[in-house]
Write a protein that holds these residues in place. Structure first.
Motif, PDB file in Angstrom:
ATOM      1  N   UNK A 102       0.775  -1.233   0.000  1.00 54.07           N
ATOM      2  CA  UNK A 102       0.000   0.000   0.000  1.00 54.07           C
ATOM      3  C   UNK A 102       0.803   1.278   0.000  1.00 54.07           C
ATOM      4  N   UNK A 103       2.115   1.193  -0.158  1.00 53.63           N
ATOM      5  CA  UNK A 103       2.926   2.390   0.038  1.00 53.63           C
ATOM      6  C   UNK A 103       2.767   3.409  -1.084  1.00 53.63           C
ATOM      7  N   UNK A 104       2.508   2.951  -2.306  1.00 52.22           N
ATOM      8  CA  UNK A 104       2.286   3.909  -3.395  1.00 52.22           C
ATOM      9  C   UNK A 104       1.030   4.735  -3.109  1.00 52.22           C
ATOM     10  N   UNK A 105      -0.047   4.068  -2.682  1.00 57.17           N
ATOM     11  CA  UNK A 105      -1.287   4.788  -2.391  1.00 57.17           C
ATOM     12  C   UNK A 105      -1.135   5.638  -1.141  1.00 57.17           C
ATOM     13  N   UNK A 106      -0.361   5.155  -0.159  1.00 58.72           N
ATOM     14  CA  UNK A 106      -0.119   5.983   1.030  1.00 58.72           C
ATOM     15  C   UNK A 106       0.588   7.274   0.649  1.00 58.72           C
ATOM     16  N   UNK A 107       1.541   7.200  -0.273  1.00 56.53           N
ATOM     17  CA  UNK A 107       2.229   8.421  -0.701  1.00 56.53           C
ATOM     18  C   UNK A 107       1.274   9.347  -1.463  1.00 56.53           C
ATOM     19  N   UNK A 108       0.348   8.752  -2.222  1.00 61.08           N
ATOM     20  CA  UNK A 108      -0.659   9.575  -2.890  1.00 61.08           C
ATOM     21  C   UNK A 108      -1.496  10.329  -1.859  1.00 61.08           C
TER      22      UNK A 108
END
Length: 459
Positions: free
Chosen positions: A114-120
């Motif tokens: 989920x880290x890409x979406x967390x950065x978003x």
């Protein structure tokens, strides 16, 4: 060093073989990474470039498409580099290792779930409700659930919450301004129509809650457990509801030794139908395997949203049936299903008596199955309103309920003769805080960790 500031990379497509696979990287400046991968070649932002993917020594890994997204015009708000190649697991692992190797000097590391979406979310590309909708869209088990997740991802749910917050904020502003002028407190509620404004907010919140509750039903579905004596037709009913032979059916009592689970849809609502081992009377001998199956049956009963108590309409109720009924947990809806009306001569019908709802049907002939489906929808509280639904999570419903309680307390203070505006204002503030947790305006790092840890890696 803060790991949240380091660039990340991962395989973004699902595990297994496929025609196309994607390796994605995200970071504050990925131009050096792209140049290291492609021998100094410049990638034009937002344009697809067909290019060889090679090892450091020039050995060819694959040929595919590279796309460079310059931040903030990307999914994460950072620079994003996507490498699209052939979807073989070995090829993608080789490509990922090459990307990690090329980015070693800038601290490139493997992304967490989920880290890409967390950065978003951290870069204000999505709010928290929208970020959760990304995972819900991926996990959607029905078409209706996917549509509702898309609604939430588009920001419809967030807009409804923001509108509520704005109305609460406006009322708070009026109240707190009045607190600075004590001589005006007595007439405040009447002059500003504070009670009317509050009543409008409560009604709007109730509307949002109903839409969210329906959406949560689309997301979670119901756990429906079939329980009864051996050979009363539990497996036949499962097959009738599923429209396929998912459970073995024989005249031999005790054929089902362990649970069989099948997820079906009724008007878009997912129902997890769980067929369990038959429960014999206390005086009937059971072997070790069947005893374990019966123990598991009671374990499933304890987790049920709805219990279908299967009985034989041809033979009528027995002492064992009443013993089974007595073991059901309190507060769980129980439907007494009288099966085999093709043998008993009963007509397909539903009888909502004082003690329970009785449904007469034939799993063999499918008579009365539609009656059962409609009753399950009624228990679920499903209403086809034609409105867009929000694929809400349990935490959203908890926050909405908590906000409603604070607004109810505020109404209580407004009704008091002394008009305690300070308490009125505090309840409004607490309601606003609860609503803001839905979109992430007030969310702890622990909550964010729990939410994004449930995403898949690469998203």
């Amino acid at each position: 060093m803060n790991l949240d500031t380091l660039p990340i990379a991962a395989i973004a497509t699902a595990p297994g073989r496929g025609g196309i696979g994607v390796v994605r990287a995200s970071g504050k400046n990925l131009r050096p990474l792209a140049q290291a991968l492609f021998g100094g070649a410049e990638l034009k932002p937002r344009h697809a470039t067909y290019i060889p993917f090679t090892q450091a020594d020039g050995t060819l890994i694959d040929q595919g498409i590279a796309i460079y997204f310059k931040g903030p015009h990307s999914y994460t708000g950072e620079d994003v580099l996507e490498l699209q190649g052939h979807g073989g697991p070995v090829v993608l692992q080789m490509l990922l290792q090459r990307v990690l190797e090329a980015g070693r000097d800038v601290g490139l590391r493997l992304a967490e779930p989920g880290e890409f979406t967390r950065r978003a979310y951290m870069n204000d590309k999505l709010d928290l409700a929208q970020a959760e909708a990304v995972a819900d869209l991926i996990d959607a088990s029905t078409e209706a659930a996917a549509k509702s997740a898309s609604q939430s991802l588009s920001g419809a749910f967030s807009q409804a919450i923001h509108a509520l917050v704005d109305r609460v904020t406006h009322l708070r502003m009026l109240v707190e301004a009045t607190l600075d002028f004590p001589e005006e407190e007595i007439d405040f509620l009447e002059k500003s129509d504070a009670r009317g404004q509050l009543r409008g907010i409560v009604e709007a919140l109730d509307h949002v809650f109903r839409q969210a509750s329906q959406g949560a039903l689309l997301r979670e579905g119901l756990n429906v457990v079939l329980v009864g004596q051996p050979n009363v037709g539990k497996s036949s009913l499962l097959n009738a509801l599923a429209g396929a032979d998912v459970a073995i059916v024989t005249p031999i009592a005790g054929t089902t030794r362990d649970k069989v689970t099948e997820t079906i849809q009724i008007e878009g609502i997912p129902l997890n139908i769980i067929d369990t081992a038959g429960i014999r009377g206390h005086d009937e001998a059971v072997d070790v395997v069947e005893r374990i199956g019966i123990e598991r049956t009671w374990g499933e009963v304890g987790k049920a949203d709805v219990i279908l108590h299967m009985l034989d309409a041809n033979h009528g109720p027995t002492r064992a049936d009443e013993s089974i009924l007595a073991g059901f947990p309190a507060g769980v809806p129980v439907l007494r299903i009288w099966n085999k009306i093709d043998l008993s001569g009963h007509k397909a019908s539903i009888d909502a008596s004082n003690d329970a709802t009785h449904i007469y049907l034939s799993a063999h002939d499918h008579a009365g199955i539609d009656l059962l489906r409609k009753e399950l929808l009624r228990i679920a509280g499903w209403q086809q309103t034609g409105e867009s639904l929000y694929l809400a999570r349990e935490r959203h419903l908890v926050a909405l309920k908590s906000a409603a309680r604070h607004l109810d307390h505020a109404e209580g203070h407004a009704a008091q003769t002394d008009q305690s505006l300070d308490l009125f204002a505090e309840e409004l503030r607490l309601a606003q805080v609860q609503l803001a947790t839905i979109t992430g305006a007030f969310s702890s790092d622990d909550l964010l960790g729990v939410i994004f840890s449930r995403f898949c890696i690469g998203k």
